[in-house]
Design a protein around this motif. Structure first.
Motif: not given
Length: 109
Positions: A56-63, A79-85, A91-97
């Motif tokens: 998820x981390x890798x995808x969200x950084x570079x979808x 379509x493919x999402x835009x990279x996370x801001x 991002x790691x905190x959001x993924x932990x939640x």
């Protein structure tokens, strides 16, 4: 008076949505597929907490189409999402939640 201000600030901090709610849920509410379905697709493909979070981390950084777990029909429609801001720490905190909210391990009886 100082106690009142401190109490107000503490209350405000609890009312503020967490990074996951602010940055993930708000956008996913606009999609016809609930956010938990994405989680289960990642879990099915990657199995472990570490592997799911890494993917998820890798995808969200570079979808990309090559790294998404969503079916072709979904990609054609949305379509493919835009990279996370978010920065890496956020991002790691959001993924932990996200993981804690939807993990099935320890919840099945």
């Amino acid at each position: 008076m100082a106690r009142l201000i401190i109490l107000f600030l503490i209350t405000l901090s609890f009312l503020k949505a967490d990074i996951y709610e602010e940055n993930c849920v708000t956008c996913h509410k606009q999609l016809p597929v609930s956010i938990d379905k994405f989680f289960y697709r990642y879990l099915l493909k990657y199995s472990s907490e570490k592997a799911v979070k890494f993917a998820l981390f890798e995808y969200l950084k570079e979808p990309s189409k090559e790294t998404t777990v969503m079916p072709e029909a979904f990609i054609l429609r949305f379509d493919i999402k835009k990279p996370t801001t978010l920065d890496d720490k956020q991002l790691k905190q959001a993924l932990d939640i996200y993981w804690d909210k939807y993990k099935v391990f320890g919840k099945l009886k």
